[in-house]
Structures are given as C-alpha cells and as structure tokens.
Motif scaffolding. Sequence first.
Motif, PDB file in Angstrom:
ATOM      1  N   ASP A 262       0.854  -1.193   0.000  1.00 16.14           N
ATOM      2  CA  ASP A 262       0.000   0.000   0.000  1.00 16.14           C
ATOM      3  C   ASP A 262       0.888   1.241   0.000  1.00 16.14           C
ATOM      4  OD1 ASP A 262       0.887   0.448   2.621  1.00 16.14           O
ATOM      5  OD2 ASP A 262      -0.921  -0.384   3.541  1.00 16.14           O
ATOM      6  N   ASN A 263       0.294   2.406   0.203  1.00 14.43           N
ATOM      7  CA  ASN A 263       1.053   3.654   0.113  1.00 14.43           C
ATOM      8  C   ASN A 263       1.992   3.899   1.290  1.00 14.43           C
ATOM      9  OD1 ASN A 263       0.389   4.701  -2.427  1.00 14.43           O
ATOM     10  ND2 ASN A 263      -1.599   5.411  -1.693  1.00 14.43           N
ATOM     11  N   ASN A 264       2.019   2.987   2.247  1.00 15.79           N
ATOM     12  CA  ASN A 264       3.000   3.079   3.320  1.00 15.79           C
ATOM     13  C   ASN A 264       4.129   2.076   3.133  1.00 15.79           C
ATOM     14  OD1 ASN A 264       1.877   5.193   4.937  1.00 15.79           O
ATOM     15  ND2 ASN A 264       0.233   3.795   5.443  1.00 15.79           N
ATOM     16  N   GLY A 265       4.062   1.283   2.042  1.00 16.68           N
ATOM     17  CA  GLY A 265       5.142   0.349   1.762  1.00 16.68           C
ATOM     18  C   GLY A 265       4.688  -1.089   1.655  1.00 16.68           C
ATOM     19  N   LEU A 266       5.524  -1.985   2.124  1.00 13.23           N
ATOM     20  CA  LEU A 266       5.221  -3.414   2.098  1.00 13.23           C
ATOM     21  C   LEU A 266       4.096  -3.766   3.062  1.00 13.23           C
ATOM     22  CD1 LEU A 266       8.658  -5.310   2.310  1.00 13.23           C
ATOM     23  CD2 LEU A 266       7.060  -5.364   0.400  1.00 13.23           C
ATOM     24  N   VAL A 267       3.330  -4.792   2.705  1.00 13.19           N
ATOM     25  CA  VAL A 267       2.410  -5.433   3.648  1.00 13.19           C
ATOM     26  C   VAL A 267       2.678  -6.927   3.493  1.00 13.19           C
ATOM     27  CG1 VAL A 267       0.034  -5.758   4.399  1.00 13.19           C
ATOM     28  CG2 VAL A 267       0.692  -3.604   3.311  1.00 13.19           C
ATOM     29  N   LEU A 268       3.447  -7.485   4.408  1.00 12.86           N
ATOM     30  CA  LEU A 268       3.868  -8.879   4.248  1.00 12.86           C
ATOM     31  C   LEU A 268       2.880  -9.842   4.901  1.00 12.86           C
ATOM     32  CD1 LEU A 268       7.726  -8.692   4.875  1.00 12.86           C
ATOM     33  CD2 LEU A 268       6.544  -8.961   2.687  1.00 12.86           C
ATOM     34  N   PRO A 269       2.508 -10.911   4.183  1.00 13.55           N
ATOM     35  CA  PRO A 269       1.715 -11.970   4.814  1.00 13.55           C
ATOM     36  C   PRO A 269       2.508 -12.553   5.988  1.00 13.55           C
ATOM     37  CG  PRO A 269       1.776 -12.237   2.427  1.00 13.55           C
ATOM     38  CD  PRO A 269       2.795 -11.196   2.770  1.00 13.55           C
ATOM     39  N   PRO A 270       1.862 -12.796   7.122  1.00 12.69           N
ATOM     40  CA  PRO A 270       2.585 -13.193   8.337  1.00 12.69           C
ATOM     41  C   PRO A 270       3.464 -14.435   8.194  1.00 12.69           C
ATOM     42  CG  PRO A 270       0.323 -12.609   8.857  1.00 12.69           C
ATOM     43  CD  PRO A 270       0.433 -12.606   7.372  1.00 12.69           C
ATOM     44  N   ARG A 271       3.039 -15.408   7.376  1.00 11.83           N
ATOM     45  CA  ARG A 271       3.784 -16.670   7.331  1.00 11.83           C
ATOM     46  C   ARG A 271       5.078 -16.572   6.547  1.00 11.83           C
ATOM     47  NH1 ARG A 271      -1.849 -19.951   6.216  1.00 11.83           N
ATOM     48  NH2 ARG A 271      -2.758 -19.446   8.257  1.00 11.83           N
ATOM     49  N   VAL A 272       5.205 -15.548   5.699  1.00 14.13           N
ATOM     50  CA  VAL A 272       6.440 -15.393   4.911  1.00 14.13           C
ATOM     51  C   VAL A 272       7.299 -14.241   5.435  1.00 14.13           C
ATOM     52  CG1 VAL A 272       5.709 -13.747   3.110  1.00 14.13           C
ATOM     53  CG2 VAL A 272       7.273 -15.621   2.527  1.00 14.13           C
TER      54      VAL A 272
END
Length: 477
Positions: free
Chosen positions: A277-287
Amino acid sequence: MSNVKNDAICSMDKDFAQWYTDVCRKAELMDYSSVKGFIIYRPYGYAIWENIQKELDQKFKASGHENVYMPMLIPTSLLQKEADHVEGFAPECAVVTKGGLEDLEEPLVIRPTSETLFCEHYAKIVNSYRDLPKKYNQWCSVVRWEKTTRPFLRGSEFLWQEGHTIHATEEEAKSETLQMLQIYKDTCKDLLAIPMVTGLKTEKEKFAGAEETYTIEALMHDGKALQSGTSHYFGQGFAKAFDMKFLNKENKQEYVYQTSWGVSTRLIGAVIMVHGDNNGLVLPPRVAPTQIVIVPIRQQQEGVLEQAYKLEKELKEQGLRVRVDASDKSPGWKFSEAEMRGVPLRIELGPKDIENKQCVVVKRNDGVKQTMSLDDTLAQKIQDLLDQMHDEMYAKAKKHLEEHMTRVNTMDEFVDVLENKTGFVQAPWCGDTECELKIKEQTTATSRCITEEEVHDETCICCGKKAKKIVNFAKSY
C-alpha cells in the motif's frame, strides 16, 4: 496502516511502477549492482526468499524429490541438441568465450535453464525401468540477458528452483506435471496469501521444447497479470534428442517421459504488488522475516526495556519471529519503518501498559489496534491474530481478482475492459496463433492461460470463426 501516506515512496495511483521501485529500495529488499539487471538481494529481501524456499523444499522432499546441483556452464553444442529449446533461449544467452587469457575451444553458455544438463546426466545414469522415476530439483540462479529489467520481476540474473523429472510412462509424467502445479498454487495461497489463476498455456506461449505448459497467474494491484510459476510436460522430445532410453518391463528399449517445473524470486515481486500500500510493504505473516516488532515507549524509563525483552523471549519460545526495536530513534520513526518493511504486527509497550499488565497490538494490513493482556495466553492470541491476518489478506486479494475477471464476446468489449477496468479478460478464441498475435498487436494483452469453460456457439473475437477455447487474456509484467 496509518492515514498519512509515507512521503518516502511515490503514490501507487500516481505511478505504480515508481511506487514498486521505491518500495523495493526503501524497504531494503534489494539494491542495484554495477552490472545492469543484476541486483543485490539485501538481507531482508533474501530472508523472504529463504522462507519461500524452506516451504517449497519441504513439500518437494515430502513428494519424493531430491535436491542436486548442476554446473553453471553449458557447452553450446549441448544446448543446441534440442532445436525448439535452443531457438527459444538463444537470444537471451550470455556466453563465455575466454578462460583466463586463453580462448575456449568451445564457447560456454551461462545456464538460462538446465534441461540439457539434466538430460545429459540422466542419459548416463538410467538403464532400466528399475532406475525410474528420477525426481530431481535444483536451487540456483540463472542468467537471461534481458533488455528491460525490473527488480525481482525480470532480471538478467534471478534466483529460482527448477525441478526435472523422468518417468517410465506418459501417465506418470503428466500426473507429476499437475501435482507440481498444485503444490505451487497451494503454497501461494497458504504462505503468500495470493490466489492464482491456473491453466494451460497456448502453443505460442508454452515453454520452448515442451508439449504442454501449465501456469499459475497472479493479478497485481494495478490490474496486470504476473506469471508466477510454470510446470511443463515434455513428453519424449528431449528424451529422443538426448537418447534417454531405458529397458522396460518387457525387456524393450523405450524413451523416458519428462517434466520440468519452476518458480523464482518473481514471487517476491508478486507479494509486493498484490499486498503493498502507500505506506510500503504489507507482508503476509507466514512469509514475513519478522512477524512482530516490539516498540518500547519511553524506553529510558526503568523496567520498560526489560519487559520488552521478556515479552520477546516468551513469543520466540512459541516459534514466532519477533524483535525488539531498542534503537535511539523516536517511536513515530520506528512505527513508520515497521510499516515500510511490512512487519505484520507491532506491539507498543510503555510504562502505563506495564503498570496495567497489557500491551497495544497494531495490525499492519488494516491498522486496527487492540489491547491485550500480558498473561500466559498472549502468545496464542498473537498466533491466532497472525492467522486471521493471513485469511484477511487472502480474502482481499481474492475479491480483487474476482472483481477483475470479465467475460466478453466481442473485440469492442475486450478493448473497453482493458482500458477502463483492467484485469483478466476471458474471451472466445479460434485457436489460431495468427489471431492471438493480432490481439496482442492491437491491445498489448497476451494470452495468459486457457480456461476450463466449455465453448458452445461463441465465435473468435478476432476473426469471427467458431471459437475452440475460452482464454484468459491480460496485460502483464
């Protein structure tokens, strides 16, 4: 997710390509090297790849595959043994012509893929049906001299795995091809929270030298498709070119049946563009390399850091990937950095929280805050919340995919969807490559995969002849 956009990166809606590059750099996933198209995988970016690698490696081994390593260099004469294969890869090959100060007798190609090496090896070690199947996988890098490059998505060098198997029967080889496709699809869902469109590639888009190529295709935030992995059934084409024979149960010589399959660091690009999103990465918790960052508030006060490290230890003991940010930066700066790096959960812990035996937990995917008790149930609650976040991220990506799957029957509808809605456009096609090329020429959209939808009275959107297939088209990376 805070309401204020991070000014360190371009807005997604203003320039998606620039946003992507900004995130790759600012989240410290990679850096550019002095050779165009060859990137440096920084620790945070490489850690994501390691987590993908670990998950897939376990699944490969559980399904009977063994890891091997083949040489980096391929003699040009070996690469030229399978005509379609060499034609497909020749324009991308990097060639070594000198060894030290001496000219080589035969130029050596830096592997663009390793089919020929595996074929040469298999031909030497397989004699009987008792030697089959051979199910090998290799983790390595390959070099393809690309004209246009973009971090993780298309590079002159990239990291990947390539599986190469040979079998005694066509049925077994075809089953292997589909099994590996399913493993890829399941991993993308269960680890990366990314739904995939799967199907058979057209003759034009299939792998050079394959009889059939199956693909997993993801849809990015900007409505473009990304080929995220492929699984190929080779039949006996390579076997005949490389004389890979075995003595069958009837004591007769027969050629083996072969498969090949692979995913690469493109999956990192998919994670960035599907969830960011516009704040950067949004990583799925498992990876995510770090699932939780603990930010001590007023950490100079007695007992705050001590409690933060105590909580870190308790969560680590439950198998969670967590770290305390005890740097001398302000809490606001730490919040912003954690957001940019896509850390799934942030735990805020200050003097008043400790006094009340609680902490504040903030979800990266939607910014929702909640207060949790600092008791012996906290680790399980955190794990449950991470699982909930994974499900939320997958559901959001799936909704985006479903909303951008459009069925059309005419070229006008096709063009309208591509220009105004984007995403996958499912259209009837006659099966002729000429029409496929015309569609690409007119719209820049390419066939991604053939759907399983039955064709009735539909006509090809390009030529008007009776349609044979319904195909997913899209603009792509």
